[in-house]
Every structure is written in C-alpha cells, then in structure tokens.
Design a protein around this motif. Structure first.
Motif, PDB file in Angstrom:
ATOM      1  N   LYS A  51      12.194  -5.675   5.246  1.00 24.84           N
ATOM      2  CA  LYS A  51      11.352  -6.412   6.196  1.00 24.84           C
ATOM      3  C   LYS A  51      11.828  -6.232   7.642  1.00 24.84           C
ATOM      4  CE  LYS A  51       8.375  -8.891   3.810  1.00 24.84           C
ATOM      5  NZ  LYS A  51       6.966  -8.805   4.077  1.00 24.84           N
ATOM      6  N   GLN A 107       7.067  -9.748  -4.651  1.00 21.58           N
ATOM      7  CA  GLN A 107       6.324  -9.563  -3.400  1.00 21.58           C
ATOM      8  C   GLN A 107       6.862  -8.374  -2.602  1.00 21.58           C
ATOM      9  OE1 GLN A 107       3.407 -11.021  -2.363  1.00 21.58           O
ATOM     10  NE2 GLN A 107       3.510  -9.389  -0.835  1.00 21.58           N
ATOM     11  N   LYS A 151       5.375  -5.130  -3.721  1.00 21.92           N
ATOM     12  CA  LYS A 151       4.016  -4.919  -3.180  1.00 21.92           C
ATOM     13  C   LYS A 151       4.081  -4.489  -1.717  1.00 21.92           C
ATOM     14  CE  LYS A 151       1.863  -8.243  -6.304  1.00 21.92           C
ATOM     15  NZ  LYS A 151       2.820  -9.119  -6.928  1.00 21.92           N
ATOM     16  N   ASP A 152       5.003  -5.115  -0.956  1.00 23.17           N
ATOM     17  CA  ASP A 152       5.154  -4.762   0.458  1.00 23.17           C
ATOM     18  C   ASP A 152       5.629  -3.312   0.607  1.00 23.17           C
ATOM     19  OD1 ASP A 152       4.389  -7.357   1.079  1.00 23.17           O
ATOM     20  OD2 ASP A 152       6.452  -8.060   1.376  1.00 23.17           O
ATOM     21  N   ARG A 176       5.046  -0.862  -1.512  1.00 21.01           N
ATOM     22  CA  ARG A 176       3.888  -0.004  -1.821  1.00 21.01           C
ATOM     23  C   ARG A 176       2.935   0.072  -0.624  1.00 21.01           C
ATOM     24  NH1 ARG A 176       3.731   1.449  -7.143  1.00 21.01           N
ATOM     25  NH2 ARG A 176       4.608  -0.003  -8.646  1.00 21.01           N
ATOM     26  N   LYS A 177       2.717  -1.075   0.000  1.00 22.70           N
ATOM     27  CA  LYS A 177       1.835  -1.115   1.174  1.00 22.70           C
ATOM     28  C   LYS A 177       2.405  -0.232   2.287  1.00 22.70           C
ATOM     29  CE  LYS A 177       0.055  -5.110   2.408  1.00 22.70           C
ATOM     30  NZ  LYS A 177      -0.084  -6.444   3.032  1.00 22.70           N
ATOM     31  N   PHE A 178       3.721  -0.311   2.497  1.00 20.12           N
ATOM     32  CA  PHE A 178       4.388   0.524   3.498  1.00 20.12           C
ATOM     33  C   PHE A 178       4.163   2.009   3.173  1.00 20.12           C
ATOM     34  CE2 PHE A 178       8.290   3.064   4.132  1.00 20.12           C
ATOM     35  CZ  PHE A 178       8.249   3.191   5.508  1.00 20.12           C
ATOM     36  N   ASN A 197       1.823   3.391   1.405  1.00 16.71           N
ATOM     37  CA  ASN A 197       0.409   3.734   1.611  1.00 16.71           C
ATOM     38  C   ASN A 197       0.086   3.876   3.092  1.00 16.71           C
ATOM     39  OD1 ASN A 197      -0.047   3.738  -1.149  1.00 16.71           O
ATOM     40  ND2 ASN A 197      -0.667   1.588  -1.194  1.00 16.71           N
ATOM     41  N   ARG A 198       0.691   3.036   3.918  1.00 17.82           N
ATOM     42  CA  ARG A 198       0.479   3.148   5.375  1.00 17.82           C
ATOM     43  C   ARG A 198       1.058   4.449   5.915  1.00 17.82           C
ATOM     44  NH1 ARG A 198       2.069  -3.003   7.128  1.00 17.82           N
ATOM     45  NH2 ARG A 198      -0.003  -3.899   6.894  1.00 17.82           N
TER      46      ARG A 198
END
Length: 147
Positions: free
Chosen positions: A20, A79, A82-83, A85-87, A89-90
């Motif tokens: 984070k 969580q 998921k964060d 994975r989002k990173f 994907n970004r």
C-alpha cells in the motif's frame, strides 16, 4: 514499433512486491533463473508513483511482469490480494506489458532473513526488504516455470 517476442528462457522480467505504501522492484533473467533487487516505488494506498515505476520499465524493457500475490497462509485471498491484482491489471492497462501473478507467501520473512544474514540490522531498511521480496517473487516464479 513492433516488439520481437523472445523465446521462453531468454526473456527479461520485472517483478513487483505490491504494498500500500511501497512497491518493491527487481529484475530477472530467465536464462539464469535469477533476479536482482532494484529498489522500491512509493505508493499512496496502493497506487504507485507511475513516473518512478515507468523509469524501471523503460530502463529494463521487460518481456513481462510478475506481481506477487499476498495470499493467506491457507491459500485463500484477502483484500490485499485483490489490491495486488488490481495493481497488476492497471500496470497492464497503462503499459501493455503482460502481467503474471505469483504466490508470495513468506517472501517478506525470507527477504528479512537474507538481508540480516548479509548485513545485519542496518540492511533491513524498508527499501531493501521490498526489493529483496520482489527478487524472491521472480525467482519463485522461475522455479515454477522449470518444474
């Protein structure tokens, strides 16, 4: 500009240890199955300083990226998973470089052990730990490639 696809075993990879506040960075070579820690990129709530991240990508021109997945010890997602994975994907969306994900359980503990063994407490700076974790993520990924 067309990129030439290199065969498996000859590619360069950038690895990210997602966090984070900081994202560790390492570079690896499939041909040797090894990686080298590079440093870390500051992040705010998991969103990196994109310019700093892009510098690593421009310098090393990776064929793909490996992002560590912080799973619970039982293998379930949290969580932070998921964060991460989002990173990933970004990063793919922004730079168009394929992203793979790799289980990173215990990499931080292993990174701290390695760093302490090679330099004592002084070596346990956050930047060093994150980059060493990224190195371990890449090398773990390579081990799975060759199994």
């Amino acid at each position: 500009m067309a990129t030439i696809k290199k065969p498996i075993g000859e590619r360069t990879v950038i690895g990210f240890d997602f966090g984070k506040k900081y994202i560790g960075v390492a570079v690896g070579q499939e041909i040797t199955g090894t990686a080298t820690p590079l440093g870390s990129v500051k992040a705010k709530d998991g969103i990196p300083q994109w310019d700093a991240l892009e510098k690593y990508l421009k310098e090393w021109l990776p064929d793909y990226i490996v992002v560590g997945l912080p799973l619970n010890m039982d293998g379930s997602e949290q969580q932070l998973t998921k964060d991460a994975r989002k990173f990933g994907n970004r990063v793919f969306g922004r730079f168009g470089i394929n992203v793979e994900f790799n289980d990173e359980r215990l990499t931080t503990a292993s990174a701290k052990e390695n760093l302490f063994a090679s330099g004592g407490y002084r070596n346990l700076k956050k930047d060093n730990v994150d980059a060493e974790s990224a190195r371990l993520i890449i090398e773990s990924y390579f081990e799975q490639l060759y199994d």
